[in-house]
Design a protein around this motif. Structure first.
Motif, PDB file in Angstrom:
ATOM      1  N   LEU A  16       0.834  -1.204   0.000  1.00 41.25           N
ATOM      2  CA  LEU A  16       0.000   0.000   0.000  1.00 41.25           C
ATOM      3  C   LEU A  16       0.866   1.250   0.000  1.00 41.25           C
ATOM      4  CD1 LEU A  16      -3.003  -0.763   2.382  1.00 41.25           C
ATOM      5  CD2 LEU A  16      -2.949  -0.745  -0.111  1.00 41.25           C
ATOM      6  N   LYS A  17       1.963   1.206   0.713  1.00 37.50           N
ATOM      7  CA  LYS A  17       2.846   2.370   0.767  1.00 37.50           C
ATOM      8  C   LYS A  17       3.381   2.714  -0.618  1.00 37.50           C
ATOM      9  CE  LYS A  17       6.816   4.230   3.220  1.00 37.50           C
ATOM     10  NZ  LYS A  17       7.793   4.005   4.286  1.00 37.50           N
ATOM     11  N   THR A  18       3.821   1.713  -1.363  1.00 38.44           N
ATOM     12  CA  THR A  18       4.365   1.993  -2.696  1.00 38.44           C
ATOM     13  C   THR A  18       3.266   2.350  -3.687  1.00 38.44           C
ATOM     14  OG1 THR A  18       4.382  -0.349  -3.353  1.00 38.44           O
ATOM     15  CG2 THR A  18       6.383   0.538  -2.325  1.00 38.44           C
ATOM     16  N   LEU A  19       2.127   1.671  -3.605  1.00 37.08           N
ATOM     17  CA  LEU A  19       1.026   1.957  -4.538  1.00 37.08           C
ATOM     18  C   LEU A  19       0.458   3.357  -4.330  1.00 37.08           C
ATOM     19  CD1 LEU A  19      -0.831  -1.477  -4.448  1.00 37.08           C
ATOM     20  CD2 LEU A  19       0.398  -0.497  -6.400  1.00 37.08           C
ATOM     21  N   THR A  20       0.259   3.736  -3.073  1.00 36.45           N
ATOM     22  CA  THR A  20      -0.342   5.048  -2.800  1.00 36.45           C
ATOM     23  C   THR A  20       0.601   6.194  -3.126  1.00 36.45           C
ATOM     24  OG1 THR A  20       0.297   4.901  -0.472  1.00 36.45           O
ATOM     25  CG2 THR A  20      -1.932   4.146  -1.050  1.00 36.45           C
ATOM     26  N   ALA A  21       1.878   5.916  -3.180  1.00 38.62           N
ATOM     27  CA  ALA A  21       2.831   6.965  -3.565  1.00 38.62           C
ATOM     28  C   ALA A  21       2.726   7.279  -5.058  1.00 38.62           C
ATOM     29  CB  ALA A  21       4.253   6.533  -3.227  1.00 38.62           C
ATOM     30  N   ASP A  22       2.277   6.305  -5.833  1.00 39.62           N
ATOM     31  CA  ASP A  22       2.234   6.456  -7.286  1.00 39.62           C
ATOM     32  C   ASP A  22       0.835   6.618  -7.878  1.00 39.62           C
ATOM     33  OD1 ASP A  22       5.003   6.224  -7.457  1.00 39.62           O
ATOM     34  OD2 ASP A  22       4.924   4.045  -7.714  1.00 39.62           O
ATOM     35  N   TYR A  23      -0.201   6.218  -7.147  1.00 42.48           N
ATOM     36  CA  TYR A  23      -1.552   6.185  -7.712  1.00 42.48           C
ATOM     37  C   TYR A  23      -2.570   6.846  -6.787  1.00 42.48           C
ATOM     38  CZ  TYR A  23       0.721   2.744 -10.663  1.00 42.48           C
ATOM     39  OH  TYR A  23       1.592   2.118 -11.513  1.00 42.48           O
ATOM     40  N   ASP A  24      -3.538   7.525  -7.400  1.00 38.07           N
ATOM     41  CA  ASP A  24      -4.634   8.144  -6.648  1.00 38.07           C
ATOM     42  C   ASP A  24      -5.774   7.160  -6.399  1.00 38.07           C
ATOM     43  OD1 ASP A  24      -3.311  10.603  -6.652  1.00 38.07           O
ATOM     44  OD2 ASP A  24      -4.245  11.204  -8.543  1.00 38.07           O
ATOM     45  N   VAL A  25      -5.875   6.138  -7.257  1.00 38.11           N
ATOM     46  CA  VAL A  25      -6.899   5.103  -7.132  1.00 38.11           C
ATOM     47  C   VAL A  25      -6.211   3.749  -7.246  1.00 38.11           C
ATOM     48  CG1 VAL A  25      -8.999   4.095  -8.117  1.00 38.11           C
ATOM     49  CG2 VAL A  25      -8.679   6.573  -8.157  1.00 38.11           C
ATOM     50  N   VAL A  26      -6.521   2.854  -6.302  1.00 42.56           N
ATOM     51  CA  VAL A  26      -5.986   1.501  -6.306  1.00 42.56           C
ATOM     52  C   VAL A  26      -7.181   0.553  -6.319  1.00 42.56           C
ATOM     53  CG1 VAL A  26      -4.627  -0.212  -5.029  1.00 42.56           C
ATOM     54  CG2 VAL A  26      -3.908   2.195  -5.057  1.00 42.56           C
ATOM     55  N   ILE A  27      -7.167  -0.402  -7.253  1.00 39.14           N
ATOM     56  CA  ILE A  27      -8.280  -1.342  -7.402  1.00 39.14           C
ATOM     57  C   ILE A  27      -7.817  -2.735  -6.976  1.00 39.14           C
ATOM     58  CG2 ILE A  27      -9.901  -2.391  -9.032  1.00 39.14           C
ATOM     59  CD1 ILE A  27      -9.613   0.194 -10.729  1.00 39.14           C
ATOM     60  N   PHE A  28      -8.626  -3.381  -6.111  1.00 40.92           N
ATOM     61  CA  PHE A  28      -8.366  -4.740  -5.664  1.00 40.92           C
ATOM     62  C   PHE A  28      -9.411  -5.660  -6.286  1.00 40.92           C
ATOM     63  CE2 PHE A  28      -6.527  -2.260  -2.238  1.00 40.92           C
ATOM     64  CZ  PHE A  28      -5.411  -2.992  -1.846  1.00 40.92           C
ATOM     65  N   LYS A  29      -8.952  -6.705  -6.964  1.00 38.07           N
ATOM     66  CA  LYS A  29      -9.846  -7.699  -7.555  1.00 38.07           C
ATOM     67  C   LYS A  29      -9.409  -9.079  -7.101  1.00 38.07           C
ATOM     68  CE  LYS A  29     -10.748 -10.159 -11.760  1.00 38.07           C
ATOM     69  NZ  LYS A  29     -10.216 -11.390 -11.176  1.00 38.07           N
ATOM     70  N   HIS A  30     -10.368  -9.874  -6.666  1.00 35.72           N
ATOM     71  CA  HIS A  30     -10.108 -11.271  -6.323  1.00 35.72           C
ATOM     72  C   HIS A  30     -10.196 -12.131  -7.579  1.00 35.72           C
ATOM     73  CE1 HIS A  30     -10.549 -11.018  -1.908  1.00 35.72           C
ATOM     74  NE2 HIS A  30     -11.477 -10.121  -2.135  1.00 35.72           N
ATOM     75  N   CYS A  31      -9.493 -13.247  -7.578  1.00 35.23           N
ATOM     76  CA  CYS A  31      -9.714 -14.279  -8.580  1.00 35.23           C
ATOM     77  C   CYS A  31     -10.774 -15.235  -8.031  1.00 35.23           C
ATOM     78  CB  CYS A  31      -8.430 -15.042  -8.854  1.00 35.23           C
ATOM     79  SG  CYS A  31      -7.230 -14.078  -9.786  1.00 35.23           S
ATOM     80  N   PHE A  32     -11.436 -15.962  -8.931  1.00 32.70           N
ATOM     81  CA  PHE A  32     -12.556 -16.786  -8.480  1.00 32.70           C
ATOM     82  C   PHE A  32     -12.187 -17.861  -7.449  1.00 32.70           C
ATOM     83  CE2 PHE A  32     -11.309 -18.657 -12.566  1.00 32.70           C
ATOM     84  CZ  PHE A  32     -11.146 -19.994 -12.231  1.00 32.70           C
ATOM     85  N   PRO A  33     -10.952 -18.395  -7.376  1.00 31.17           N
ATOM     86  CA  PRO A  33     -10.662 -19.373  -6.319  1.00 31.17           C
ATOM     87  C   PRO A  33     -10.833 -18.816  -4.903  1.00 31.17           C
ATOM     88  CG  PRO A  33      -9.043 -19.571  -8.063  1.00 31.17           C
ATOM     89  CD  PRO A  33      -9.854 -18.323  -8.351  1.00 31.17           C
ATOM     90  N   SER A  34     -10.865 -17.498  -4.754  1.00 27.44           N
ATOM     91  CA  SER A  34     -11.075 -16.915  -3.422  1.00 27.44           C
ATOM     92  C   SER A  34     -12.444 -17.278  -2.862  1.00 27.44           C
ATOM     93  CB  SER A  34     -10.917 -15.395  -3.466  1.00 27.44           C
ATOM     94  OG  SER A  34     -11.942 -14.814  -4.252  1.00 27.44           O
ATOM     95  N   SER A  35     -13.351 -17.726  -3.709  1.00 20.60           N
ATOM     96  CA  SER A  35     -14.691 -18.093  -3.248  1.00 20.60           C
ATOM     97  C   SER A  35     -14.799 -19.556  -2.845  1.00 20.60           C
ATOM     98  CB  SER A  35     -15.726 -17.761  -4.330  1.00 20.60           C
ATOM     99  OG  SER A  35     -15.911 -16.366  -4.388  1.00 20.60           O
TER     100      SER A  35
END
Length: 170
Positions: A16-35
């Protein structure tokens, strides 16, 4: 000797620290095995057991971390569903219960976390990926026609999050 890592990376992946330094929006998507999850496991936030209880603890910890970056907007997908042929009714109910918890209890108004309720779209309100929305009878990937139908909705949701127009549009 310890594993060498780039600064700000955790085992070679973004944090999160590296992503938030570079992006204003971060999207999290699960793959179907998470279900493919279960109920009634002794909760442990550090466990790799995929259970409703562990997911809830992990999501609470994730929310706490995301709140540390109030200038970044986070968009999280609800976990995708599995086709009936590759799961059990118990796992499908557990995944549905977790997704409903995310939508109804975990989500907070007026913070920097937004949701995309992908699961309800693909299940059409059921507990399994609707057959007409699946790539195949035993393939839980979305079909081309389903993806083509919903991608404009997802694109619109991204714009809404960027513009922060509405927290309740799914």
């Amino acid at each position: 000797m310890g594993e060498k890592r780039a600064p700000g990376l955790f085992y070679g992946g973004a944090t999160l620290k590296t992503l938030t330094a570079d992006y204003d929006v971060v999207i999290f998507k699960h793959c179907f095995p998470s279900s493919d999850i279960v109920f009634d496991v002794q909760p442990d936030v550090d466990s790799d057991v995929k259970s409703v209880e562990n997911y809830k603890l992990q999501y609470e910890a994730l929310k706490k971390e995301m709140h540390k970056y109030p200038d970044t907007k986070f968009l999280l997908w609800t976990p995708p569903a599995l086709v009936e042929a590759v799961t059990t009714p118990e796992a499908a109910r557990a995944a549905t219960e977790f997704s409903m918890w995310v939508l109804e209890d975990w989500d907070q108004p007026d913070d920097n976390i937004f949701l995309w309720d992908f699961r309800t779209l693909e299940t059409e309100g059921g507990i399994y990926l609707a057959p007409e929305n699946a790539a195949g009878e035993r393939d839980s990937h979305p079909s081309y026609s389903f993806a083509k139908r919903i991608y404009p909705l997802f694109a619109r949701r991204i714009v809404e999050v960027i513009e922060h127009e509405s927290r309740n549009v799914k």
